[in-house]
Design a protein around this motif. Structure first.
Motif, PDB file in Angstrom:
ATOM      1  N   GLY A 114      -9.341 -10.498   2.025  1.00 55.79           N
ATOM      2  CA  GLY A 114      -8.798 -11.881   2.328  1.00 55.79           C
ATOM      3  C   GLY A 114     -10.036 -12.676   2.109  1.00 55.79           C
ATOM      4  N   VAL A 115     -11.129 -12.294   2.274  1.00 55.20           N
ATOM      5  CA  VAL A 115     -12.521 -12.939   1.434  1.00 55.20           C
ATOM      6  C   VAL A 115     -12.397 -13.344  -0.007  1.00 55.20           C
ATOM      7  CG1 VAL A 115     -14.845 -13.175   1.180  1.00 55.20           C
ATOM      8  CG2 VAL A 115     -14.094 -12.493   3.679  1.00 55.20           C
ATOM      9  N   VAL A 116     -11.857 -12.131  -0.548  1.00 55.99           N
ATOM     10  CA  VAL A 116     -11.860 -12.179  -2.030  1.00 55.99           C
ATOM     11  C   VAL A 116     -10.709 -13.282  -2.454  1.00 55.99           C
ATOM     12  CG1 VAL A 116     -11.218 -10.980  -4.344  1.00 55.99           C
ATOM     13  CG2 VAL A 116     -12.710 -10.030  -2.354  1.00 55.99           C
TER      14      VAL A 116
ATOM     15  N   PRO B 240      -1.864 -16.386   5.788  1.00 52.07           N
ATOM     16  CA  PRO B 240      -1.591 -15.162   5.839  1.00 52.07           C
ATOM     17  C   PRO B 240      -2.605 -14.251   6.163  1.00 52.07           C
ATOM     18  CG  PRO B 240      -0.689 -16.275   3.906  1.00 52.07           C
ATOM     19  CD  PRO B 240      -1.364 -17.461   4.560  1.00 52.07           C
ATOM     20  N   VAL B 241      -3.882 -14.667   5.544  1.00 52.43           N
ATOM     21  CA  VAL B 241      -5.117 -13.706   6.034  1.00 52.43           C
ATOM     22  C   VAL B 241      -5.463 -13.840   7.393  1.00 52.43           C
ATOM     23  CG1 VAL B 241      -7.578 -13.503   5.551  1.00 52.43           C
ATOM     24  CG2 VAL B 241      -6.078 -14.287   3.675  1.00 52.43           C
ATOM     25  N   ALA B 242      -5.484 -14.905   7.952  1.00 46.94           N
ATOM     26  CA  ALA B 242      -5.857 -15.087   9.516  1.00 46.94           C
ATOM     27  C   ALA B 242      -4.868 -14.373  10.239  1.00 46.94           C
ATOM     28  CB  ALA B 242      -5.812 -16.530   9.937  1.00 46.94           C
ATOM     29  N   VAL B 243      -3.621 -14.580  10.194  1.00 48.42           N
ATOM     30  CA  VAL B 243      -2.341 -13.896  11.061  1.00 48.42           C
ATOM     31  C   VAL B 243      -2.279 -12.284  10.791  1.00 48.42           C
ATOM     32  CG1 VAL B 243       0.088 -13.597  11.370  1.00 48.42           C
ATOM     33  CG2 VAL B 243      -0.982 -16.010  10.772  1.00 48.42           C
ATOM     34  N   HIS B 244      -2.599 -12.048   9.818  1.00 45.37           N
ATOM     35  CA  HIS B 244      -2.536 -10.522   9.596  1.00 45.37           C
ATOM     36  C   HIS B 244      -3.947  -9.926  10.160  1.00 45.37           C
ATOM     37  CE1 HIS B 244      -1.043  -6.789   8.254  1.00 45.37           C
ATOM     38  NE2 HIS B 244      -1.891  -6.558   7.248  1.00 45.37           N
ATOM     39  N   LEU B 245      -4.983 -10.680   9.987  1.00 47.86           N
ATOM     40  CA  LEU B 245      -6.263  -9.951  10.488  1.00 47.86           C
ATOM     41  C   LEU B 245      -6.007 -10.010  12.202  1.00 47.86           C
ATOM     42  CD1 LEU B 245      -8.900 -11.452   8.401  1.00 47.86           C
ATOM     43  CD2 LEU B 245      -8.278  -8.882   8.563  1.00 47.86           C
TER      44      LEU B 245
ATOM     45  N   TYR C  98      -8.842  -3.962  -3.539  1.00 42.95           N
ATOM     46  CA  TYR C  98      -7.674  -4.058  -3.212  1.00 42.95           C
ATOM     47  C   TYR C  98      -7.113  -2.899  -3.493  1.00 42.95           C
ATOM     48  CZ  TYR C  98      -6.773  -9.019  -2.459  1.00 42.95           C
ATOM     49  OH  TYR C  98      -6.708 -10.082  -2.058  1.00 42.95           O
ATOM     50  N   THR C  99      -7.683  -1.897  -4.391  1.00 44.70           N
ATOM     51  CA  THR C  99      -7.078  -0.562  -4.531  1.00 44.70           C
ATOM     52  C   THR C  99      -7.401   0.373  -3.394  1.00 44.70           C
ATOM     53  OG1 THR C  99      -7.263  -0.670  -6.885  1.00 44.70           O
ATOM     54  CG2 THR C  99      -7.013   1.597  -6.125  1.00 44.70           C
ATOM     55  N   ALA C 100      -8.724   0.432  -2.805  1.00 44.46           N
ATOM     56  CA  ALA C 100      -9.252   1.163  -1.627  1.00 44.46           C
ATOM     57  C   ALA C 100      -8.397   0.895  -0.234  1.00 44.46           C
ATOM     58  CB  ALA C 100     -10.733   0.667  -1.671  1.00 44.46           C
ATOM     59  N   ALA C 101      -8.348  -0.576  -0.061  1.00 53.68           N
ATOM     60  CA  ALA C 101      -7.587  -1.011   0.986  1.00 53.68           C
ATOM     61  C   ALA C 101      -6.096  -0.683   0.947  1.00 53.68           C
ATOM     62  CB  ALA C 101      -7.396  -2.648   1.119  1.00 53.68           C
ATOM     63  N   ILE C 102      -5.547  -0.473  -0.101  1.00 54.28           N
ATOM     64  CA  ILE C 102      -4.241  -0.165  -0.308  1.00 54.28           C
ATOM     65  C   ILE C 102      -4.282   1.520  -0.013  1.00 54.28           C
ATOM     66  CG2 ILE C 102      -2.105   0.180  -1.703  1.00 54.28           C
ATOM     67  CD1 ILE C 102      -2.428  -2.577  -2.711  1.00 54.28           C
ATOM     68  N   PHE C 103      -5.087   2.085  -0.687  1.00 56.33           N
ATOM     69  CA  PHE C 103      -5.083   3.627  -0.522  1.00 56.33           C
ATOM     70  C   PHE C 103      -5.508   4.125   0.804  1.00 56.33           C
ATOM     71  CE2 PHE C 103      -7.397   7.536  -0.530  1.00 56.33           C
ATOM     72  CZ  PHE C 103      -6.760   8.214  -1.448  1.00 56.33           C
ATOM     73  N   LEU C 104      -6.262   3.491   1.550  1.00 59.69           N
ATOM     74  CA  LEU C 104      -6.647   3.807   2.770  1.00 59.69           C
ATOM     75  C   LEU C 104      -5.500   3.451   3.781  1.00 59.69           C
ATOM     76  CD1 LEU C 104      -8.479   4.955   4.952  1.00 59.69           C
ATOM     77  CD2 LEU C 104      -9.678   2.900   5.215  1.00 59.69           C
ATOM     78  N   SER C 105      -4.950   2.434   3.601  1.00 55.71           N
ATOM     79  CA  SER C 105      -3.612   1.976   4.543  1.00 55.71           C
ATOM     80  C   SER C 105      -2.562   3.043   4.283  1.00 55.71           C
ATOM     81  CB  SER C 105      -3.108   0.542   4.167  1.00 55.71           C
ATOM     82  OG  SER C 105      -2.185   0.335   4.863  1.00 55.71           O
ATOM     83  N   ALA C 106      -2.310   3.637   3.228  1.00 50.77           N
ATOM     84  CA  ALA C 106      -1.264   4.657   2.844  1.00 50.77           C
ATOM     85  C   ALA C 106      -1.697   5.907   3.552  1.00 50.77           C
ATOM     86  CB  ALA C 106      -0.845   4.663   1.293  1.00 50.77           C
ATOM     87  N   LEU C 107      -2.848   6.196   3.390  1.00 49.52           N
ATOM     88  CA  LEU C 107      -3.405   7.522   4.039  1.00 49.52           C
ATOM     89  C   LEU C 107      -3.379   7.286   5.508  1.00 49.52           C
ATOM     90  CD1 LEU C 107      -5.143   9.625   2.516  1.00 49.52           C
ATOM     91  CD2 LEU C 107      -7.132   8.730   3.690  1.00 49.52           C
ATOM     92  N   LEU C 108      -3.429   6.195   6.243  1.00 45.04           N
ATOM     93  CA  LEU C 108      -3.258   6.226   7.390  1.00 45.04           C
ATOM     94  C   LEU C 108      -1.787   6.101   8.076  1.00 45.04           C
ATOM     95  CD1 LEU C 108      -6.099   3.598   8.441  1.00 45.04           C
ATOM     96  CD2 LEU C 108      -6.148   6.089   9.040  1.00 45.04           C
ATOM     97  N   LEU C 109      -0.944   5.568   7.258  1.00 42.30           N
ATOM     98  CA  LEU C 109       0.309   5.083   7.498  1.00 42.30           C
ATOM     99  C   LEU C 109       1.234   6.642   7.334  1.00 42.30           C
ATOM    100  CD1 LEU C 109       2.519   2.876   7.972  1.00 42.30           C
ATOM    101  CD2 LEU C 109       3.053   3.405   5.194  1.00 42.30           C
ATOM    102  N   PHE C 110       0.674   7.484   6.642  1.00 37.53           N
ATOM    103  CA  PHE C 110       1.478   8.690   6.613  1.00 37.53           C
ATOM    104  C   PHE C 110       1.004   9.694   6.934  1.00 37.53           C
ATOM    105  CE2 PHE C 110       3.848   6.144   3.607  1.00 37.53           C
ATOM    106  CZ  PHE C 110       5.156   6.379   3.557  1.00 37.53           C
ATOM    107  N   SER C 111      -0.527   9.647   7.295  1.00 35.68           N
ATOM    108  CA  SER C 111      -1.043  10.846   8.309  1.00 35.68           C
ATOM    109  C   SER C 111      -0.467  10.791   9.676  1.00 35.68           C
ATOM    110  CB  SER C 111      -2.605  10.665   8.268  1.00 35.68           C
ATOM    111  OG  SER C 111      -3.165   9.651   8.483  1.00 35.68           O
ATOM    112  N   VAL C 112      -0.301   9.528  10.310  1.00 30.37           N
ATOM    113  CA  VAL C 112       0.233   9.135  11.291  1.00 30.37           C
ATOM    114  C   VAL C 112       1.420  10.044  11.742  1.00 30.37           C
ATOM    115  CG1 VAL C 112       1.144   7.032  11.519  1.00 30.37           C
ATOM    116  CG2 VAL C 112       0.103   7.655  13.556  1.00 30.37           C
TER     117      VAL C 112
END
Length: 760
Positions: free
Chosen positions: A210-212, A88-93, A25-39
């Motif tokens: 989502g699997v977790v 939530p998992v299915a829709v967001h993916l 979860y930390t890796a996913a949130i970190f990478l998401s923020a990295l992409l969100l603000f680098s774009v």
């Protein structure tokens, strides 16, 4: 003993699972923020050439990003109302995968040339169509993944706000790495491909999250065990969350516009305030804050006073003071506001609603500073307004000296009347004994800053009133030495300063003089006849010498294109029989140059000129090839250069429009960026030779300034006697320095070169 033995493997398994959950979860949130603000800097830089490199492009971009962040947070909030874990998992993916199909990033083909007005709304549409879906999907990740994390049964689930700090660390690193690593090292295309690859990796990580969640045996039970005793936040508290988020969000845009106007419309200066803004979120949501909230509340009034002093006395001549002073004060103010949000955050049950309130406030602040203010005010009023509102972000406090409380308002009212009333009544001569308004303002604001410091524990309304008085004084007593009128457009705020004796009219953008005209003789009588070009355009300066040399070389009337109108000064460099055509992106500049109460260059020297309105990369490209003897590129927005006019591709356009023996004159005077080598490089890439003007004659009291100029031509003979002049030096490209293109530029390198070599 035997009964406890089987529990050990279970505990180890549980601990391993918890570590896995936390890491994924930390890796996913970190990478998401990295992409969100680098774009954000990546795509905005792609868009800049469409609108002249204006700093306002970034302000509008921030409004778009904040608005879509609200949409993403609201989507996450609604999706998490479903009782099913699968939905939530299915829709967001599905949303993430569909968004992936729109990559790599590109400007929508339906958006060609911008219109002649309503630039902000055109930009919002361009952003929405081009990157709306992938950004929306990214925006939802932070609250969505935190809500999933709560339902995994992890021991840290009841207070998942530390993940918000992790998110902002990713954002912070993305923004800092962009100007320092990504922009200098990679082209826009390479950055785009790297970002797309990161987006694909993020989908895999979120699928893992989502699997977790779906495999968590405690998830359903945790939903039932949520704290049903916790009361939902009231509307008053929600409104305060919105206000606390709106003020620093608006200040972010105001501060960014203030500093980027005087350097360059480039990611380097966009990301500095935004990085600090994100850093405040990281710090306030720490379990043990590195900077205690009470410290920030103590420093906040001093920071507000600090900005007031900076606004009053300027300081833009000093890059370190401009960047450091405003941003340090902004950081303290944002820390105080965001610290209040962290202090009043709700239980995890109401997490997504809390984030919706934060994003709504952020959007409101962005709308006010980025869209409403440029149309509502003729000057940059949003900065001081938000500064005053920041005082109301303070929590209620008990008075330090209650016995003096009743005298506070009386003292403040008396001070206001004493300082403001004489000016309102036309009695400004009362203060004639002061040597200058700048000194008076600095002293007044200093006194008020002292009052704020003494009122550290006064009510927020008292601090607010004191700040308002200080800012009103700044407005009534401008630092300039004469009457000032302002003209505001999408491309910035221009000031027309009539000096104290009325001898000069001066056009300024930010702190940079764009042109000036002497209208009175030394004895006070009006000047008659053809106006004399001054400032950077006097006949003995680099631009004046270049025009004379090309005219003598041709031995006949010139055909000249001028990119950038300013005060219209160059109109009076023309001679009878010559063809001069002007190109300007800002209609208000043309209107100002044509208004005889301000300047008369165009009326006196080129009364029939019809400047072409629009970005010169688009409008000038439509001019006939091989037509112009001389092209003068003088398109500056304060000291903020439109980078797309100083690239290899731009020079290719200029060269194609030159007559067989024509020349390009590039005006590159800049306090903070070394641009001579940039122009030499782009000229060499187009097989052109370059001559750099190296003379520092100036008479500032007469508004005659030193000028940095580069002349580019095919052959030495094309520049006439400039080639043999000791004031001009033929210059080769700097070895190892990368050529600027539409796909690559390096503002940081230009800043470092200026700091290294200084003013020439």
């Amino acid at each position: 003993m035997s009964s406890s033995a089987p529990s050990a493997p279970k505990e180890q398994t549980s601990a391993a699972r918890n570590r896995l959950v936390l890491v994924v979860y930390t890796a996913a949130i970190f990478l998401s923020a990295l992409l969100l603000f680098s774009v954000q800097p990546l795509f905005t830089k792609m868009v800049l050439p469409r609108l002249g490199g204006s700093p306002a492009v970034w302000s509008v971009a921030m409004v778009f990003f904040q608005s879509l962040l609200l949409a993403g947070y609201a989507y996450a909030h609604l999706l998490m109302q479903a009782r099913s874990r699968i939905v939530p998992v299915a829709v967001h993916l599905v949303v993430l995968v569909v968004a992936m199909l729109t990559l790599p990033l590109s400007i929508a083909s339906s958006f060609g040339e911008p219109p002649n007005s309503a630039y902000a709304f055109w930009l919002l549409g361009l952003f929405a169509v081009s990157i709306g879906l992938p950004f929306f999907a990214l925006a939802a990740n932070n609250p969505m993944l935190q809500a999933w994390f709560v339902r995994t049964g992890h021991p840290a689930g009841p207070d998942p706000y530390f993940l918000y700090a992790s998110s902002n660390i990713g954002s912070f690193l993305a923004l800092l790495s962009y100007p320092v690593l990504l922009e200098p090292m990679f082209t826009l295309r390479t950055q785009n491909l790297m970002w797309t690859a990161g987006y694909g990796l993020l989908i895999l990580l979120i699928a893992g999250c989502g699997v977790v969640l779906l495999r968590s045996p405690k998830a359903a039970a945790d939903l039932q065990r949520e704290d049903t005793q916790a009361l939902p936040p009231g509307w008053v508290l929600r409104a305060r969350w919105i206000f606390l988020a709106a003020v620093p969000s608006g200040l972010l845009i105001a501060v960014t516009a203030h500093i980027s106007t005087d350097v360059a419309a480039a990611p380097l200066l966009w990301v500095l305030p935004l990085s600090l803004y994100l850093l405040t979120w990281v710090l306030v949501f720490q379990s043990r804050p590195l900077l205690p909230h009470r410290w920030m509340l103590t420093l906040q009034p001093i920071a507000i006073a600090g900005v007031a002093v900076l606004l009053a006395v300027g300081g833009e001549q000093n890059l370190l003071l401009t960047l450091g002073g405003h941003q340090l004060c902004f950081f303290v103010i944002a820390m105080a506001c965001h610290g209040e949000l962290a202090r009043t955050r709700p239980p995890a049950k109401y997490l997504t609603g809390f984030y919706v309130a934060l994003s709504f406030g952020g959007m409101l602040g962005g709308l006010f500073a980025g869209l409403i203010s440029p149309y509502a005010f003729s000057w940059v009023a949003e900065y001081p307004i938000l500064l005053a509102l920041a005082a109301l972000c303070r929590p209620p406090s008990s008075e330090r000296w209650p016995q003096w409380s009743r005298w506070y308002w009386l003292l403040l009212a008396a001070l206001a009347i004493a300082l403001i009333a004489p000016t309102v009544a036309g009695g400004g001569k009362v203060f004639a004994w002061l040597e200058g308004r700048r000194v008076w303002v600095a002293g007044s604001v200093g006194v008020l800053a002292g009052l704020i410091a003494l009122a550290l524990k006064a009510s927020r309304w008292k601090v607010f009133a004191t700040v308002v008085l200080a800012l009103v004084l700044i407005r009534f007593y401008p630092a300039d030495d004469g009457r000032v009128e302002t003209v505001r457009s999408f491309f910035g705020v221009h000031k027309i300063v009539m000096t104290s004796h009325g001898q000069y009219h001066v056009l300024m953008h930010g702190t940079t003089i764009h042109g000036a005209q002497k209208v009175l003789n030394n004895d006070g009588s009006p000047l008659e006849g053809r106006p004399e070009p001054i400032t950077y355009y006097h006949t003995d300066g680099g631009i004046g010498q270049a025009i004379t040399a090309i005219r003598e070389r041709k031995g006949g009337p010139l055909k000249v294109a001028v990119i950038g109108v300013g005060a219209g000064t160059l109109a009076c460099a023309s001679e009878p029989g010559e063809t001069w055509k002007f190109f300007e992106i800002d209609q208000t500049m043309v209107d100002t140059a044509r208004d005889p109460k301000y300047f008369t260059y165009m009326r006196s020297c080129e009364p029939d000129a019809k400047p072409v309105i629009g970005d010169a990369r688009l409008t000038f490209a439509r001019e006939p090839d091989g037509f112009y003897d001389l092209i003068i590129v003088d398109a500056y927005s304060s000291d903020a250069i439109p980078i797309h006019l100083a690239t290899e591709e731009a020079m290719k356009i200029y060269k194609s429009k030159l007559a067989p023996q024509g020349a390009v004159v590039m005006h590159v005077s800049n306090r903070h960026l070394e641009l001579e080598s940039v122009v030499v490089g782009i000229a060499d890439a187009n097989d052109l030779k370059s001559w750099v003007y190296d003379e520092d004659s100036r008479r500032d009291d007469e508004y005659i300034f030193a000028t940095d100029v580069v002349v580019c031509a095919r052959e030495e003979a094309d520049v006439g006697n400039l080639a043999s002049s000791d004031k001009w030096a033929e210059t080769e490209p700097t070895e190892g320095q990368r050529v600027w293109t539409d796909d690559y530029s390096n503002i940081l390198g230009a800043v470092f070169r200026r700091l290294k070599f200084g003013e020439e």
